[in-house]
Design an enzyme around this catalytic site. Structure first.
Site, short mmCIF file in Angstrom:
data_model
loop_
_atom_site.label_atom_id
_atom_site.label_comp_id
_atom_site.label_asym_id
_atom_site.label_seq_id
_atom_site.Cartn_x
_atom_site.Cartn_y
_atom_site.Cartn_z
N ASP A 244 0.87 -1.16 0.00
CA ASP A 244 0.00 0.00 0.00
C ASP A 244 0.91 1.22 0.00
OD1 ASP A 244 -2.09 1.75 0.04
OD2 ASP A 244 -3.12 0.84 1.73
C1 BGC Z 1 -4.97 3.33 0.06
C2 BGC Z 1 -5.10 2.36 -1.09
C3 BGC Z 1 -4.88 3.10 -2.39
C4 BGC Z 1 -3.54 3.76 -2.37
C5 BGC Z 1 -3.22 4.54 -3.63
C6 BGC Z 1 -3.68 4.14 -0.01
O1 BGC Z 1 -3.71 5.16 0.91
O2 BGC Z 1 -5.02 2.64 1.29
O3 BGC Z 1 -6.37 1.77 -1.06
O4 BGC Z 1 -5.05 2.25 -3.49
O5 BGC Z 1 -3.49 4.67 -1.28
O6 BGC Z 1 -3.99 5.69 -3.70
#
Ligand code: BGC
Length: 681
Positions: A244
């Site tokens: 993530d």
């Molecule tokens: C989120 C993800 C997301 C990623 C990219 C993170 O903060 O938890 O779900 O895909 O950011 O934006």
């Protein structure tokens, strides 16, 4: 190694040969990469891309959010279809719609030139307070699995990678970067893993996003047990893992590499070339470790056609009427009719003269995060248009019904209440601050009811809320969720009966928060450094049923403008052995005057078990469409796996001999027919 090629030579390299077997292409390309190039491929650049390796013609692999439509980058420059939130899509209980959504959104991903969608988000809804409840599907592992598999298939059949997230036990936003979810193996196996596992084994998911949090003390991105052992070795995952965004902040280079993290996003922090070279030279990870991680990434690059001519790939398309129609149908079929005393709904367009439309959410537009802020996190979408509830009603009532703002002067009043994507409500990054509507909305509802008893409350929100203070006074309540760009049309269609509501709750609405299993104490939610999943497998209705707690609205619940009868439960094989199949059938008749759809649900109970099991576990559901008076036979098949549980002592799935109760009904509480089978071992 490290050779330079002319364009012509590049074209002739084995990995460019589409006729060659996939694995041979992967191995050929892998063998041409230098160690440094492998390090380079291990981390992203500029938020949404991997780094190119020009020497070998490896273009950046591009991935965008998110769960409700593609949003290229973080700005609103490129518009795209804004589909209803995952909780709304799930509430349709229609797996075909999940497939169609997946296909449509993948076409948009292709059209914007990307290769992967950062979706679906399939964490279990453990608590109604999670700020991201709206982005997830359900509290139930079986429903979660069926819908996740269909979504991934829909996406990947377009040769776009799905990125299943967030693996795993990222069930709250509070302290999400540091908290450790302390969870038993049985709960992982029975509740949290099944949908993730099924996306691998039934849909061949090409990518998994690791969670921010720790699981039993180890961060998702460096969790060897979760990644290399469970996901890759036990489940047979052939795709790659991606962290993530900034989820590697507190991890170590070698642990991530050894655990099987292929890609650190959005940029190199832990998997920098320097860190990687140092750890490698010190013998902290092997060439096999890094090769395996890169091999997986390359494999997916081939699968999405990164090296292929665009003309040979499935067509992309964006903002098409077809996609908008899918968004509308999901919004309509996901709407849940919670209460309808005296059949105030559907509104008769021929009889009603004046409707008062009030409430803070009547002008709701959430594309772009909403009218109030840019909240909503990675789920934000920028649609080319968005129909607010009021606009939807105006269109429907045109030349027929006058829309006013004074409840006392209207035949019917509609109050649009609910939450939004502001921080502290249904938003990423923070959990909800309160379990209920803002006080001024509660006051507004009460006051409106005094002025006009014919009041309908339409809720626009993405998670269970407390309704204790007002629900008894309101005759009709509709849960419309965040319905995407066509929400206004969908709501109007349901309120006026053009569409008969057929959505059912995928999460229990508790009467009070303390009834909810995760809310037994501060230790179980929100925790501190650790959050203890002490409820084990008793998540959602498994807890409410077993502890005999009356919820406000149970799992699987939702009303219709028509009625259905359930008859003739037949079980073909009442004594089953080994891998034998149990066939269950039931006749459903539409006994009302309107056509409608019903979600027929099947739950099992292990009557005598050596270990405590829930009173009900969903093991089948079918959504059927019936004309008035029409009857259909609905069939279910169960096998040994559906009867089994995870035995923590033996560390394996087991099924015990004895009686199993089979309940078929219209919700987890509204069981209409009961039967029994004996498993003979
Ligand atoms: C989120 C993800 C997301 C990623 C990219 C993170 O903060 O938890 O779900 O895909 O950011 O934006």
């Amino acid at each position: 190694m490290n050779e330079t090629y002319t364009d012509e030579e590049l074209q002739k390299l084995p990995f460019r040969n589409k006729k060659l077997e996939l694995e041979k292409r992967v191995e050929d390309l892998l063998s041409r990469l230098t160690l440094e190039e492998k390090f380079k491929l291990s981390a992203g650049r500029m938020m949404w891309h991997t780094k190119p390796i020009k020497r070998l013609g490896i273009k950046p692999f591009t991935m965008y959010d998110g769960p409700h439509g593609v949003r290229p980058g973080t700005t609103d420059e490129i518009k795209s279809t804004y589909f209803p939130s995952a909780i709304c899509r799930a509430s349709t209980w229609d797996s075909k719609l999940s497939y169609e959504f997946g296909k449509a959104v993948a076409e948009e991903v292709r059209e914007v030139g990307a290769h992967m969608l950062l979706a679906p988000g399939i964490n279990i809804q453990r608590t109604p307070m999670n700020g991201r409840t709206f982005e997830y599907q359900t509290e139930d592992p079986y429903l979660n699995k069926v819908l996740a598999v269909m979504t991934v298939k829909g996406i990947q059949n377009q040769k776009i990678a799905a990125c299943v997230k967030h693996y795993i036990c990222n069930n709250q936003e509070t302290k999400r970067f540091t908290v450790s979810s302390e969870v038993s193996e049985r709960a992982l196996q029975e509740i949290y893993y099944p949908a993730f596992k099924a996306t691998v084994q039934e849909a061949d998911a090409w990518s998994f996003m690791t969670c921010y949090n720790k699981v039993n003390g180890i961060y998702g991105s460096e969790n060897y047990t979760l990644l290399r052992e469970t996901l890759m070795k036990n489940w047979g995952f052939r795709g790659f893992t991606v962290s993530d965004w900034n989820g590697t902040a507190y991890t170590s280079t070698e642990e991530c590499v050894k655990a099987g993290l292929s890609l650190e996003m959005p940029m190199a922090k832990i998997l920098t070339k320097r860190n990687m070279a140092k750890a490698f030279n010190e013998g902290k990870f092997t060439i096999d470790d890094i090769n395996e991680n890169i091999r997986r990434l390359l494999r997916v690059m081939f699968l999405v056609g990164l090296f292929d001519d665009e003309e040979t790939l499935p067509n992309g398309s964006r903002n098409t009427p077809e996609h908008q129609k899918i968004a509308r149908i999901i919004a309509e079929d996901g709407i849940v009719l919670l209460k309808n005393e005296g059949n105030l709904l559907p509104i008769n367009i021929e009889k009603v003269k004046k409707i008062a439309v009030i409430g803070p959410n009547k002008n709701f537009r959430l594309g772009g995060g909403g009218i109030l802020s840019g909240g909503g996190g990675s789920s934000v979408n920028y649609p080319p248009y968005e129909i607010s509830p009021l606009e939807g009603l105006k269109e429907k009532c045109k030349n027929k019904i006058e829309i006013i703002e004074t409840p006392s002067k209207a035949d019917i009043t509609i109050v649009f209440a609910g939450l939004n994507h502001n921080n502290g409500m249904d938003a990423e990054g923070q959990d909800k601050e309160v379990f209920g509507l803002p006080l001024e909305q509660v006051e507004l509802i009460k006051e409106t009811i005094r002025e006009n008893p014919h009041t309908i409350v339409v809720l626009i929100n993405g998670s269970p809320i407390d309704m204790d203070h007002w629900i008894n006074q309101v005759p009709s309540v509709v849960e419309a969720w965040y319905g995407g760009m066509e929400a206004g049309t969908a709501i109007a269609n349901v309120l006026f009966g053009d569409v008969n509501p057929s959505g059912k709750l995928t999460i229990t609405f508790p009467r009070k928060l303390s009834d909810s299993p995760a809310h037994a104490s501060k230790k179980t939610y929100p925790g501190n450094d650790k959050v203890f999943y002490d409820e084990g497998i008793f998540v959602g209705y498994r807890h409410f049923e077993t502890k005999n707690i009356e919820p406000l609205f149970p799992f699987g619940y939702g009303l219709s403008y028509t009625t259905f009868s359930y008859d003739n439960l037949t079980i073909d094989n009442k004594k089953v052995r080994g891998d034998g199949v149990i066939k269950v059938s039931v006749n459903i008749t539409n006994t009302g005057r309107l056509k409608g759809k019903e979600v027929v649900q099947l739950y099992i109970q292990d009557v005598e078990s050596s270990i405590e099991r829930p009173l009900k576990e969903l093991k089948g559901f079918k959504k059927i469409n019936l004309e008035p008076g029409e009857m259909k036979e609905v069939l279910f098949e169960l096998n040994k796996d559906d009867l089994s549980f995870y035995n923590p002592v033996e560390n394996s799935w087991v099924v015990e001999k004895g009686a199993f109760k089979i309940s078929v009904g219209s919700s987890s509480k509204d069981i209409r027919l009961i039967g029994e089978v004996q498993y003979l071992g």
